[in-house]
Design an enzyme around this catalytic site. Structure first.
Site, PDB file in Angstrom:
ATOM      1  N   CYS A 114      37.270-100.476  30.910  1.00  7.69           N
ATOM      2  CA  CYS A 114      38.345-100.772  31.872  1.00  7.69           C
ATOM      3  C   CYS A 114      38.616 -99.603  32.826  1.00  7.69           C
ATOM      4  CB  CYS A 114      39.621-101.165  31.141  1.00  7.69           C
ATOM      5  SG  CYS A 114      39.410-102.597  30.082  1.00  7.69           S
ATOM      6  N   HIS A 250      45.484-100.443  36.334  1.00  8.82           N
ATOM      7  CA  HIS A 250      44.605-101.372  35.622  1.00  8.82           C
ATOM      8  C   HIS A 250      45.472-102.504  35.080  1.00  8.82           C
ATOM      9  CE1 HIS A 250      41.832-103.231  33.011  1.00  8.82           C
ATOM     10  NE2 HIS A 250      42.326-102.723  31.900  1.00  8.82           N
ATOM     11  N   ASN A 280      42.894-109.559  32.371  1.00 11.52           N
ATOM     12  CA  ASN A 280      42.241-108.248  32.368  1.00 11.52           C
ATOM     13  C   ASN A 280      40.771-108.430  32.756  1.00 11.52           C
ATOM     14  OD1 ASN A 280      41.044-105.815  31.796  1.00 11.52           O
ATOM     15  ND2 ASN A 280      42.002-105.564  29.788  1.00 11.52           N
TER      16      ASN A 280
HETATM   17  N1  ACO Z   1      48.453-116.775  20.346  1.00 12.33           N
HETATM   18  C1  ACO Z   1      49.361-116.876  19.375  1.00 12.33           C
HETATM   19  N2  ACO Z   1      49.486-115.949  18.396  1.00 12.33           N
HETATM   20  C2  ACO Z   1      48.662-114.888  18.434  1.00 12.33           C
HETATM   21  C3  ACO Z   1      47.684-114.737  19.427  1.00 12.33           C
HETATM   22  C4  ACO Z   1      47.593-115.732  20.414  1.00 12.33           C
HETATM   23  N3  ACO Z   1      46.710-115.673  21.437  1.00 12.33           N
HETATM   24  N4  ACO Z   1      47.007-113.585  19.200  1.00 12.33           N
HETATM   25  C5  ACO Z   1      47.535-113.035  18.107  1.00 12.33           C
HETATM   26  N5  ACO Z   1      48.536-113.825  17.623  1.00 12.33           N
HETATM   27  C6  ACO Z   1      49.389-113.610  16.465  1.00 12.33           C
HETATM   28  C7  ACO Z   1      48.769-112.676  15.454  1.00 12.33           C
HETATM   29  O1  ACO Z   1      47.904-113.385  14.609  1.00 12.33           O
HETATM   30  C8  ACO Z   1      49.993-112.170  14.714  1.00 12.33           C
HETATM   31  O2  ACO Z   1      50.402-113.151  13.795  1.00 12.33           O
HETATM   32  P1  ACO Z   1      50.978-112.706  12.355  1.00 12.33           P
HETATM   33  O3  ACO Z   1      52.216-111.915  12.636  1.00 12.33           O
HETATM   34  O4  ACO Z   1      51.235-114.028  11.712  1.00 12.33           O
HETATM   35  O5  ACO Z   1      49.884-111.900  11.731  1.00 12.33           O
HETATM   36  C9  ACO Z   1      51.065-112.109  15.812  1.00 12.33           C
HETATM   37  O6  ACO Z   1      50.582-112.935  16.874  1.00 12.33           O
HETATM   38  C10 ACO Z   1      51.299-110.702  16.336  1.00 12.33           C
HETATM   39  O7  ACO Z   1      50.042-110.108  16.614  1.00 12.33           O
HETATM   40  P2  ACO Z   1      49.949-108.646  17.214  1.00 12.33           P
HETATM   41  O8  ACO Z   1      48.514-108.364  17.515  1.00 12.33           O
HETATM   42  O9  ACO Z   1      50.688-107.694  16.368  1.00 12.33           O
HETATM   43  O10 ACO Z   1      50.735-108.884  18.594  1.00 12.33           O
HETATM   44  P3  ACO Z   1      51.232-107.839  19.641  1.00 12.33           P
HETATM   45  O11 ACO Z   1      52.680-108.036  19.859  1.00 12.33           O
HETATM   46  O12 ACO Z   1      50.752-106.458  19.365  1.00 12.33           O
HETATM   47  O13 ACO Z   1      50.512-108.341  20.970  1.00 12.33           O
HETATM   48  C11 ACO Z   1      48.584-107.777  22.303  1.00 12.33           C
HETATM   49  C12 ACO Z   1      49.101-108.386  21.009  1.00 12.33           C
HETATM   50  C13 ACO Z   1      49.074-108.617  23.467  1.00 12.33           C
HETATM   51  C14 ACO Z   1      47.076-107.775  22.288  1.00 12.33           C
HETATM   52  C15 ACO Z   1      49.134-106.341  22.442  1.00 12.33           C
HETATM   53  O14 ACO Z   1      48.928-105.601  21.266  1.00 12.33           O
HETATM   54  C16 ACO Z   1      48.489-105.614  23.583  1.00 12.33           C
HETATM   55  O15 ACO Z   1      48.641-105.977  24.716  1.00 12.33           O
HETATM   56  N6  ACO Z   1      47.768-104.537  23.312  1.00 12.33           N
HETATM   57  C17 ACO Z   1      47.045-103.796  24.312  1.00 12.33           C
HETATM   58  C18 ACO Z   1      45.675-104.298  24.292  1.00 12.33           C
HETATM   59  C19 ACO Z   1      45.054-104.462  25.631  1.00 12.33           C
HETATM   60  O16 ACO Z   1      45.672-104.620  26.645  1.00 12.33           O
HETATM   61  N7  ACO Z   1      43.737-104.417  25.595  1.00 12.33           N
HETATM   62  C20 ACO Z   1      42.965-104.580  26.744  1.00 12.33           C
HETATM   63  C21 ACO Z   1      41.899-103.572  26.857  1.00 12.33           C
HETATM   64  S1  ACO Z   1      42.499-101.943  26.743  1.00 12.33           S
HETATM   65  C22 ACO Z   1      43.209-101.693  28.130  1.00 12.33           C
HETATM   66  O17 ACO Z   1      42.798-102.268  29.061  1.00 12.33           O
HETATM   67  C23 ACO Z   1      44.350-100.791  28.183  1.00 12.33           C
END
Ligand code: ACO
Length: 323
Positions: A114, A250, A280
């Site tokens: 990214c 980004h 993204n």
């Molecule tokens: N739909 C519904 N539920 C979901 C989904 C989905 N698409 N994906 C995960 N869940 C569930 C999980 O299974 C979990 O359930 P559980 O509590 O029963 O186990 C719950 O949602 C919470 O999951 P988390 O992963 O803890 O959710 P979080 O609040 O951290 O959000 C996310 C996830 C959006 C990915 C967040 O962590 C994030 O944005 N992280 C940054 C990652 C990113 O942007 N990466 C891109 C590349 S790196 C970069 O570009 C910076």
């Protein structure tokens, strides 16, 4: 006198096909509410069969060249930032070079996921500063839809396809004069490579692999690293956050964008946001957002534009530009 890089053209290209959150809910166990609340994403563009990274990159490049008012024959360096090259080799950049009908210059790919566009921009800027290059074409292009695991709801909802490009021109400036790219700042920390990776690779198991991610940890590093590299860029130029006209971040997640803007004390009115429509797009996200804000007239001559990105590696970086 010193050589500086001025951005004289921007361009972008998105595949026609749009996949909304409602469409995603038909593929995996998710909802529009969950995706919007956690990420700000409402839809993403998905490349169709045959629409490879080079195809998207070529279109974006043509648009940027047109705005710049130069032809492909004027370009002496092509850099494509991508994680999803058409082939393991040769580079996608050489393919784009051929598609543009270029017979001169050098072309290569940069891989920083990214952060790829910021890395590629920094590389091209240094070629220009050294006097080796007069015009550079810097492209970020991806078909991330081809490497996500479409059965993994925690990652497949986050990514999209697209391409963005800029044309850089070497100009002469007085030492200390604020012209074009003022500075670029790159960082990486390979100890954190397991936070975001593919579980395959040509040299590992002869496959491409799928995206794997520890989202929560990544989120924390993203906000901290981006805030620190932005401070570094401002400090290097004796500038303050209030001097920034436009933040072009980004586009990984609206909450990461908001977190960075908040740390800078910047209101939403000075942040370019496309994540809601593009999701993204990895290395393509910054030049896609930049092109949108240049073409709709938000970014104007004289503006101070700050680009920043973070991605797998981990890698992160920033570029400060006087438009
Ligand atoms: N739909 C519904 N539920 C979901 C989904 C989905 N698409 N994906 C995960 N869940 C569930 C999980 O299974 C979990 O359930 P559980 O509590 O029963 O186990 C719950 O949602 C919470 O999951 P988390 O992963 O803890 O959710 P979080 O609040 O951290 O959000 C996310 C996830 C959006 C990915 C967040 O962590 C994030 O944005 N992280 C940054 C990652 C990113 O942007 N990466 C891109 C590349 S790196 C970069 O570009 C910076």
């Amino acid at each position: 006198m010193a050589y500086r890089s001025r951005i004289i053209g921007t361009g972008s290209h998105l595949p026609d096909k749009v996949l909304t959150n409602a469409d995603m809910a038909k593929l995996v166990d998710t909802t529009d509410e969950w995706i919007v609340e956690r990420t700000g994403i409402r839809q993403r563009h998905i490349a169709k069969e045959g629409e490879t990274t080079s195809v998207l990159a070529f279109q974006a490049a043509e648009n940027a060249l047109e705005m710049a008012g130069v032809t492909a024959h004027d370009i002496d360096l092509v850099i494509v930032a991508t994680t999803t090259p058409d082939n393991t080799f040769p580079s996608t950049a050489t393919k784009v070079q051929a598609m543009l009908g270029m017979e001169n210059g050098a072309a290569f790919d940069v891989q920083a996921v990214c952060s790829g566009f910021v890395y590629a921009l920094a590389t091209a800027d240094n070629f220009i500063r050294s006097g080796q290059v007069k015009h550079a074409l810097v492209i970020g292009a991806e078909v991330f839809s081809r490497i996500v695991d479409w059965a993994d709801r925690s990652t497949c909802v986050l990514f999209g396809d697209g391409a963005g490009a800029v044309v850089l021109k070497s100009v002469e400036a007085e030492e200390g004069e604020q012209v074009g790219i003022l500075s670029t700042h790159l960082h990486s920390d390979g100890k954190l490579r397991d936070l975001l990776y593919t579980d395959g690779g040509p040299g590992t198991n002869s496959t491409v692999g799928h995206v794997r991610m520890l989202g929560r940890e990544l989120f924390r590093h993203a906000v901290n690293n981006l805030a620190s590299v932005v401070d570094e860029a401002l400090e290097a130029n004796g500038l303050k956050a209030e001097d920034i006209s436009w933040l072009v971040p980004h586009q990984a997640n609206k909450r990461i964008l908001d977190g960075t803007a908040r740390k800078l004390g910047m209101g939403e009115d000075r942040v370019v946001v496309t994540v809601d429509r593009h999701a993204n797009t990895s290395a393509a996200s910054v030049p896609l957002a930049l092109d949108e804000a240049v073409r709709d007239g938000r970014i104007k001559p004289g503006d101070l534009v700050l680009m920043e990105a973070m991605g797998g590696g981990l890698t992160w970086g920033a570029a400060l530009v006087r438009w």
